[in-house]
Motif scaffolding. Structure first.
Motif, PDB file in Angstrom:
ATOM      1  N   SER A 288      47.357  40.617  46.426  1.00 55.39           N
ATOM      2  CA  SER A 288      45.913  40.870  46.284  1.00 55.39           C
ATOM      3  C   SER A 288      45.643  42.205  45.609  1.00 55.39           C
ATOM      4  O   SER A 288      44.800  42.313  44.708  1.00 55.39           O
ATOM      5  N   GLU A 289      46.361  43.238  46.053  1.00 57.36           N
ATOM      6  CA  GLU A 289      46.148  44.568  45.472  1.00 57.36           C
ATOM      7  C   GLU A 289      46.542  44.604  44.007  1.00 57.36           C
ATOM      8  O   GLU A 289      45.948  45.319  43.208  1.00 57.36           O
ATOM      9  N   ARG A 290      47.538  43.836  43.650  1.00 59.29           N
ATOM     10  CA  ARG A 290      47.976  43.786  42.253  1.00 59.29           C
ATOM     11  C   ARG A 290      46.872  43.186  41.368  1.00 59.29           C
ATOM     12  O   ARG A 290      46.611  43.680  40.260  1.00 59.29           O
ATOM     13  N   LEU A 291      46.211  42.153  41.857  1.00 57.99           N
ATOM     14  CA  LEU A 291      45.135  41.539  41.092  1.00 57.99           C
ATOM     15  C   LEU A 291      43.952  42.490  40.928  1.00 57.99           C
ATOM     16  O   LEU A 291      43.438  42.679  39.826  1.00 57.99           O
TER      17      LEU A 291
ATOM     18  N   ARG B  99      34.509  44.488  45.374  1.00 61.01           N
ATOM     19  CA  ARG B  99      35.755  45.110  44.916  1.00 61.01           C
ATOM     20  C   ARG B  99      36.020  44.838  43.439  1.00 61.01           C
ATOM     21  O   ARG B  99      36.516  45.701  42.712  1.00 61.01           O
ATOM     22  N   LEU B 100      35.686  43.628  42.995  1.00 59.01           N
ATOM     23  CA  LEU B 100      35.962  43.254  41.613  1.00 59.01           C
ATOM     24  C   LEU B 100      34.940  43.827  40.637  1.00 59.01           C
ATOM     25  O   LEU B 100      35.283  44.205  39.511  1.00 59.01           O
TER      26      LEU B 100
ATOM     27  N   SER C 123      37.664  28.097  48.520  1.00 58.69           N
ATOM     28  CA  SER C 123      37.549  29.561  48.501  1.00 58.69           C
ATOM     29  C   SER C 123      38.521  30.196  47.528  1.00 58.69           C
ATOM     30  O   SER C 123      38.390  31.377  47.206  1.00 58.69           O
ATOM     31  N   THR C 124      39.502  29.437  47.049  1.00 59.18           N
ATOM     32  CA  THR C 124      40.505  29.977  46.124  1.00 59.18           C
ATOM     33  C   THR C 124      40.375  29.365  44.734  1.00 59.18           C
ATOM     34  O   THR C 124      41.307  29.433  43.931  1.00 59.18           O
ATOM     35  N   ASP C 125      39.232  28.798  44.442  1.00 55.14           N
ATOM     36  CA  ASP C 125      39.082  28.031  43.200  1.00 55.14           C
ATOM     37  C   ASP C 125      39.181  28.890  41.949  1.00 55.14           C
ATOM     38  O   ASP C 125      39.418  28.363  40.856  1.00 55.14           O
ATOM     39  N   ILE C 126      38.979  30.200  42.050  1.00 54.52           N
ATOM     40  CA  ILE C 126      39.109  31.058  40.870  1.00 54.52           C
ATOM     41  C   ILE C 126      40.475  31.733  40.823  1.00 54.52           C
ATOM     42  O   ILE C 126      40.708  32.614  40.005  1.00 54.52           O
ATOM     43  N   GLY C 127      41.382  31.331  41.722  1.00 55.44           N
ATOM     44  CA  GLY C 127      42.748  31.824  41.643  1.00 55.44           C
ATOM     45  C   GLY C 127      43.200  32.642  42.826  1.00 55.44           C
ATOM     46  O   GLY C 127      44.394  32.883  42.994  1.00 55.44           O
TER      47      GLY C 127
ATOM     48  N   LEU D 252      44.615  42.915  30.712  1.00 58.13           N
ATOM     49  CA  LEU D 252      44.187  41.530  30.781  1.00 58.13           C
ATOM     50  C   LEU D 252      45.385  40.584  30.663  1.00 58.13           C
ATOM     51  O   LEU D 252      45.444  39.558  31.350  1.00 58.13           O
ATOM     52  N   ALA D 253      46.355  40.930  29.824  1.00 58.57           N
ATOM     53  CA  ALA D 253      47.545  40.096  29.676  1.00 58.57           C
ATOM     54  C   ALA D 253      48.333  40.043  30.983  1.00 58.57           C
ATOM     55  O   ALA D 253      48.826  38.986  31.395  1.00 58.57           O
ATOM     56  N   ARG D 254      48.459  41.199  31.654  1.00 59.51           N
ATOM     57  CA  ARG D 254      49.167  41.221  32.943  1.00 59.51           C
ATOM     58  C   ARG D 254      48.426  40.397  33.991  1.00 59.51           C
ATOM     59  O   ARG D 254      49.038  39.680  34.791  1.00 59.51           O
TER      60      ARG D 254
END
Length: 458
Positions: free
Chosen positions: A264-267, A150-151, A208-212, A321-323
């Motif tokens: 999640s969808e916002r990210l 997805r990313l 599993s959440t180490d990158i945020g 990127l700022a958001r």
């Protein structure tokens, strides 16, 4: 964008870099998707426009190589070959990781259970994870692949498209059917680079959440005991204390993401928005292409390694990127605050561990740097401390309920400007009741157009 994703060569590449020893390649000049150009050392004397035209023997070798590569690629599988990425990552990790023992997995389950009990007192959000697991690095790779798809897809798709769009028309015409093969070539090259990046990342991450945000599927709280053991060696704290502290952070992340459905969808949306802004400077491309002597392999190699395919950062990308960075800071700040409240009086080294994790996350450790190479973004919460202070002040002034209420809708959360002055945001009278403010906004009539005849007659 300090690290360019998927084989786009940076302009500051070290000319003394030893490709065959450190990257495992031949040291030959690389095309925009990481593939060696045909024709030996320079490999480009046989390109269209050269003094002798195509060298058919070299072209045959190139096509044979491409055929072997493309036979591994599934048509229509997207811009990245994720099967190849997972395979390469597992192969690289096999030499340095091992299967977890039953006691390691049991320790993770016990740590998460204890952390969940403590978190119940620190937040209104109930437990978000339904399962706790210990993962090896290879298991992390397998569990996280759907998230990476997805990313990475938006960025990879746009990168590949931008490169083809930037090709001069005469090159497209000369390449003919070869242009249609670029998608599969790119998928293989992207998959190869993604696999290498994920192998490095899997050897660094602790949870599993180490990158945020959770990279696994479902509500699984997961910790990586082998990585945590290496991490603990540099700390003056008992291993059990470090494990419980990290379990609390993991469980807190899952509570937030499970009970804030838009998060999640916002990210992912911010990553997609960033990708849509990717552009290649076609004027610069054509200028450099015109200045290259096709009969001079060294000139082409220099152009390929000199940022010829480097994408340009646009204002839209900077805004996206700022958001993204603000949202990550708010997430990390909330987790930091909630975990401190939950474990602060129970773990003697909680404050020292808190500071260690803050620095690791905010300054961009190896995991963040690798992720920047993999996806092309530095997912770094640059205002983490300010965000943590904001959530702490909100909890003191409005209580846990008032603090958590801000997550009810994306329009209620603080902005980047609010993080510059957390105290002012907390003190604002119009933010005293977030739910009432949201209902007020929802009930306001739409703005009327003064030029509309119906409005003039009303």
């Amino acid at each position: 964008m300090s690290n360019l994703p998927f084989g786009f060569g940076p302009a500051d590449r070290d000319p003394d870099d030893k490709g065959d020893e450190e990257r495992g390649d031949s040291g030959a000049p690389q095309g925009p998707f990481g593939f060696g150009l045909p024709g030996g050392v320079g490999g480009v004397g046989g390109f269209p426009g050269g003094a002798g035209g195509f060298d058919m023997s070299q072209l045959g070798q190139m096509l044979t190589q491409l055929g072997q590569m493309l036979s591994q690629s599934k048509p229509g599988s997207g811009p990245v070959n994720y099967d190849l990425a997972a395979q390469l990552a597992r192969q690289q990790l096999a030499a340095t990781t091992s299967s977890l023992t039953g006691s390691q997995r049991a320790a993770v389950v016990d740590a998460v259970k204890l952390a969940e009990l403590w978190l119940d007192e620190a937040t209104e959000f109930p437990a978000g994870a339904t399962t706790a697991q210990g993962w090896s690095a290879s298991e992390w790779v397998d569990a996280s692949m759907p998230t990476w798809k997805r990313l990475c897809d938006p960025v990879a798709q746009r990168m590949a498209g931008a490169w083809v769009e930037a090709l001069p028309e005469e090159v497209k015409a000369a390449a003919g059917p070869m242009v249609a093969m670029l998608g599969q070539m790119g998928g293989l090259a992207f998959g190869s680079q993604l696999g290498q990046g994920l192998a490095k990342l899997a050897a660094e991450v602790l949870t599993s959440t180490d990158i945020g945000f959770p990279v696994g599927q479902g509500r699984v709280a997961a910790l990586l005991p082998e990585n945590i053991e290496r991490f603990t060696k540099d700390l003056d704290r008992p291993a059990s204390e470090v494990l419980i502290f990290l379990a609390a952070r993991e469980a807190a992340h899952h509570r937030l993401f499970a009970h804030v459905p838009w998060l999640s969808e916002r990210l992912v949306g911010a990553v997609e928005e960033y990708a849509r802004g990717i552009k290649v400077d076609t004027a610069r491309f054509e200028e450099l292409a015109r200045g290259i002597d096709p009969s001079n392999p060294a000139a082409i190699e220099e152009a390929m390694q000199g940022g010829l395919f480097e994408p340009q950062t646009t204002p839209e990308q900077k805004a996206a990127l700022a958001r993204l960075e603000t949202l990550l800071a708010l997430i990390e700040g909330w987790v930091d605050t909630v975990v401190a409240a939950a474990v602060g009086g129970r773990l003697p080294g909680a404050e020292a561990l808190r500071e260690t994790l803050r620095r690791r996350r905010a300054t961009g450790g190896p995991a963040e740097q690798t992720f920047a190479t993999v996806v092309g973004l530095e997912l770094r919460p640059r205002k983490l401390r300010a965000a943590a202070e904001l959530w702490r002040l909100l909890g003191e002034q409005r209580g846990i309920h008032g603090r958590e209420a801000l997550w009810a809708h994306p329009d209620l959360i603080p902005t980047a400007d609010d993080l510059d002055d957390p105290a002012a945001f907390v003190a604002r009278s119009d933010a005293a009741d977030p739910i009432a403010e949201l209902e007020k906004l929802a009930g306001e009539p739409a703005p009327q157009d003064p030029e509309d005849p119906e409005n003039k007659n009303s």
